[in-house]
Design a protein around this motif. Sequence first.
Motif, PDB file in Angstrom:
ATOM      1  N   THR A 150       0.270   5.876   5.884  1.00 44.58           N
ATOM      2  CA  THR A 150      -0.251   4.635   5.316  1.00 44.58           C
ATOM      3  C   THR A 150       0.278   3.422   6.073  1.00 44.58           C
ATOM      4  O   THR A 150      -0.423   2.417   6.225  1.00 44.58           O
ATOM      5  CB  THR A 150       0.152   4.528   3.829  1.00 44.58           C
ATOM      6  OG1 THR A 150      -0.344   5.661   3.129  1.00 44.58           O
ATOM      7  CG2 THR A 150      -0.421   3.274   3.198  1.00 44.58           C
TER       8      THR A 150
ATOM      9  N   ALA B 266      -2.864   1.247   6.963  1.00 45.45           N
ATOM     10  CA  ALA B 266      -3.006   0.003   6.203  1.00 45.45           C
ATOM     11  C   ALA B 266      -2.649  -1.195   7.072  1.00 45.45           C
ATOM     12  O   ALA B 266      -1.630  -1.179   7.765  1.00 45.45           O
ATOM     13  CB  ALA B 266      -2.109   0.041   4.967  1.00 45.45           C
TER      14      ALA B 266
ATOM     15  N   GLU C 243      -7.274  -0.970   2.318  1.00 46.40           N
ATOM     16  CA  GLU C 243      -6.565   0.003   1.480  1.00 46.40           C
ATOM     17  C   GLU C 243      -5.821   1.049   2.317  1.00 46.40           C
ATOM     18  O   GLU C 243      -4.631   1.230   2.195  1.00 46.40           O
ATOM     19  CB  GLU C 243      -7.571   0.723   0.565  1.00 46.40           C
ATOM     20  CG  GLU C 243      -8.214  -0.166  -0.471  1.00 46.40           C
ATOM     21  CD  GLU C 243      -7.303  -0.446  -1.629  1.00 46.40           C
ATOM     22  OE1 GLU C 243      -6.294   0.250  -1.757  1.00 46.40           O
ATOM     23  OE2 GLU C 243      -7.603  -1.369  -2.397  1.00 46.40           O
TER      24      GLU C 243
ATOM     25  N   GLN D 183      -8.676   4.662  -5.502  1.00 48.74           N
ATOM     26  CA  GLN D 183      -7.995   3.752  -4.605  1.00 48.74           C
ATOM     27  C   GLN D 183      -8.104   4.231  -3.155  1.00 48.74           C
ATOM     28  O   GLN D 183      -8.268   3.443  -2.239  1.00 48.74           O
ATOM     29  CB  GLN D 183      -6.505   3.645  -4.996  1.00 48.74           C
ATOM     30  CG  GLN D 183      -6.269   2.789  -6.228  1.00 48.74           C
ATOM     31  CD  GLN D 183      -6.683   1.360  -6.000  1.00 48.74           C
ATOM     32  OE1 GLN D 183      -6.498   0.802  -4.930  1.00 48.74           O
ATOM     33  NE2 GLN D 183      -7.263   0.759  -7.026  1.00 48.74           N
TER      34      GLN D 183
ATOM     35  N   ARG E 235       0.829  -1.206   0.000  1.00 48.33           N
ATOM     36  CA  ARG E 235       0.000   0.000   0.000  1.00 48.33           C
ATOM     37  C   ARG E 235       0.866   1.260   0.000  1.00 48.33           C
ATOM     38  O   ARG E 235       0.584   2.230  -0.706  1.00 48.33           O
ATOM     39  CB  ARG E 235      -0.923   0.007   1.218  1.00 48.33           C
ATOM     40  CG  ARG E 235      -1.923  -1.132   1.264  1.00 48.33           C
ATOM     41  CD  ARG E 235      -2.771  -1.189   0.027  1.00 48.33           C
ATOM     42  NE  ARG E 235      -3.779  -2.239   0.139  1.00 48.33           N
ATOM     43  CZ  ARG E 235      -4.505  -2.674  -0.889  1.00 48.33           C
ATOM     44  NH1 ARG E 235      -4.318  -2.150  -2.090  1.00 48.33           N
ATOM     45  NH2 ARG E 235      -5.398  -3.622  -0.722  1.00 48.33           N
TER      46      ARG E 235
END
Length: 251
Positions: A150, A154, A167, A248, A92
């Motif tokens: 992230t 994630a 995601e 996304q 990710r």
Amino acid sequence: MEAFHICPVTNYYKRILLPVSYGLVFVLGLTLNGALLWCVCARTRRWSSTVIYMVNLAVADLLYVLALPPLVISNAMGGLWPFGDVICKGVRFLFFVNLHCSMMFLTCVSLHRFIGVCYPIAAVRIRTKKLALFASGSVWVLTTAEILPTLVFAHTGVINNMTVCFEMTNPKQFKVYFPYGLFLAIVGFLVPFLVVVTCYCSMMKVLYCRVAGSISNARTSHVRNKSLYTLLMCILVWSHRATASEEQTAE
């Protein structure tokens, strides 16, 4: 664990359309960007500022496509993630860093062309290799810092007894993630989009006025139309890439 209803259209989209699309992007991106980098590194002796931006864009695109194979496999398996939590976070992170880097380098190329077309005299002083290297390094550093959260958001989780890779976050953390997602939408999409559209619209206006003000003939009309079509295609390509990023992020 709470059960989720799976829409047939969504299931078809994830199992077939996404793997096929990602697979095509992987093959074309790996081949074309790899060929571009090889040609530039092997044949270009003096790198201009334009070459520096294009090489960085190709590197970002190449790293982006390298993150796609695990996503292709996962989507083809109906969302099942068999690779573990560490690879989930890494994929990710790699995916979003290089996607956003690509958009930022496209923005740099747009500004570079805008200065050359609209301010040709100042371009001699501004469009230097040193500035291109500084701008490219700044894009990598700032984009990496922008996407670092992230690695926190994630993670893998279980839905309907199936391990998935979220995601950016799971539904329970949405309120925590929302400010960050809004920040990404503004800084990573809206601002660059406005910059790109403004640059290319200004270039189209300047090119049209210059050719219209000169002696009109078939050759000048052809050059003008070719330049305008090229600029319109650049806007469409950037918009498609930015839209993919927002899709996304929203999943």
